[in-house]
Scaffold this motif. Sequence first.
Motif, short mmCIF file in Angstrom:
data_model
loop_
_atom_site.label_atom_id
_atom_site.label_comp_id
_atom_site.label_asym_id
_atom_site.label_seq_id
_atom_site.Cartn_x
_atom_site.Cartn_y
_atom_site.Cartn_z
N PRO A 33 30.29 37.32 54.76
CA PRO A 33 29.07 37.69 54.04
C PRO A 33 29.18 37.27 52.57
CG PRO A 33 30.50 39.59 54.22
CD PRO A 33 31.20 38.45 54.91
N ILE A 34 28.04 36.96 51.98
CA ILE A 34 27.94 36.74 50.53
C ILE A 34 27.21 37.96 49.98
CG2 ILE A 34 26.87 35.34 48.72
CD1 ILE A 34 29.07 33.82 50.01
N MET A 35 27.82 38.65 49.01
CA MET A 35 27.23 39.84 48.40
C MET A 35 26.72 39.46 47.01
SD MET A 35 27.25 42.98 49.65
CE MET A 35 26.48 44.46 49.09
N LEU A 36 25.46 39.76 46.74
CA LEU A 36 24.83 39.35 45.48
C LEU A 36 24.09 40.50 44.81
CD1 LEU A 36 23.11 36.08 46.77
CD2 LEU A 36 25.31 36.24 45.59
N LYS A 37 23.91 40.35 43.50
CA LYS A 37 23.03 41.22 42.73
C LYS A 37 22.48 40.42 41.56
CE LYS A 37 26.39 43.31 39.54
NZ LYS A 37 26.95 44.58 39.06
N PRO A 38 21.36 40.87 40.96
CA PRO A 38 20.83 40.17 39.80
C PRO A 38 21.76 40.32 38.59
CG PRO A 38 19.22 41.72 40.70
CD PRO A 38 20.52 41.97 41.39
N GLU A 46 30.28 43.46 35.86
CA GLU A 46 29.54 42.23 36.14
C GLU A 46 29.60 41.78 37.59
OE1 GLU A 46 30.05 38.94 33.64
OE2 GLU A 46 29.07 39.91 31.95
N HIS A 47 30.72 41.91 38.23
CA HIS A 47 30.86 41.39 39.60
C HIS A 47 31.24 42.49 40.58
CE1 HIS A 47 30.21 37.22 38.56
NE2 HIS A 47 30.92 37.44 37.48
N GLY A 54 30.80 56.07 46.33
CA GLY A 54 32.09 55.50 46.02
C GLY A 54 32.45 54.19 46.70
N LEU A 55 31.65 53.75 47.67
CA LEU A 55 31.91 52.44 48.28
C LEU A 55 31.66 51.36 47.24
CD1 LEU A 55 29.99 52.92 51.65
CD2 LEU A 55 32.44 53.17 51.26
N GLN A 56 32.45 50.30 47.27
CA GLN A 56 32.22 49.21 46.34
C GLN A 56 32.75 47.90 46.88
OE1 GLN A 56 34.38 50.65 42.86
NE2 GLN A 56 35.80 48.93 43.07
N ALA A 57 32.26 46.81 46.31
CA ALA A 57 32.71 45.47 46.69
C ALA A 57 32.45 44.52 45.54
CB ALA A 57 31.98 45.00 47.94
N GLU A 58 33.20 43.43 45.56
CA GLU A 58 32.97 42.36 44.60
C GLU A 58 31.70 41.61 45.00
OE1 GLU A 58 34.81 41.59 41.73
OE2 GLU A 58 35.59 43.58 42.23
N CYS A 59 31.02 41.05 44.01
CA CYS A 59 29.80 40.31 44.29
C CYS A 59 29.64 39.16 43.30
CB CYS A 59 28.60 41.24 44.21
SG CYS A 59 28.25 41.82 42.53
#
Length: 196
Positions: A33-38, A46-47, A54-59
Amino acid sequence: MAKLYFKFGAVGASKTANALMVRYNYIERGKTPIMLKPRMESRDGEHTIRSRIGLQAECDFVEDFLASMEGRTAQDIDFDVVIVDEAQFLSAEQIDALGAIVDDFDISVICYGLRTDFQGEGFEGAIRLLLTADKIENIKTVCWCGRAACFNARLDEQGRIVRDGDKIMFGSTGTYISLCRKHYHQGITTGKEHIA
């Protein structure tokens, strides 16, 4: 068959948690998957995308991802799905570019976000998604009264609803509350107003 999805809900509906769980499900099945945000959404770094539980991931940023897609062919694609958090902050053009990924590469794009701002007006990205998404889903949450919450109320320091101000103001828990239509319009933020 790939689709453009818009999964929206009021503040506190667990949209980000849902996005992160979908990401995990793809990884668990050996997919990429590719995880994105504006770019404008940097509350958690930032990423990083982080949910309230509390769940989190790099994006990556949507803007950088879309720029990297220019000129790519199907043979260049090394991901299986695109997941976008806070999609309401995107422009109509960015939503259309995400839709082109679905159409040109047969890869699903799953967008999560708010439908409306604190004044009940639509965000540009959300409006475009409502008009063009193949599948639209309301991630439900409830008002303090138990009814379905569909409004995002902005609160001042005393917990009163704010009706004027900038369309976008990032806040933490306590800055916004989800309310049903009735209590949003009445300006009632808790059941305490009804206790004699």
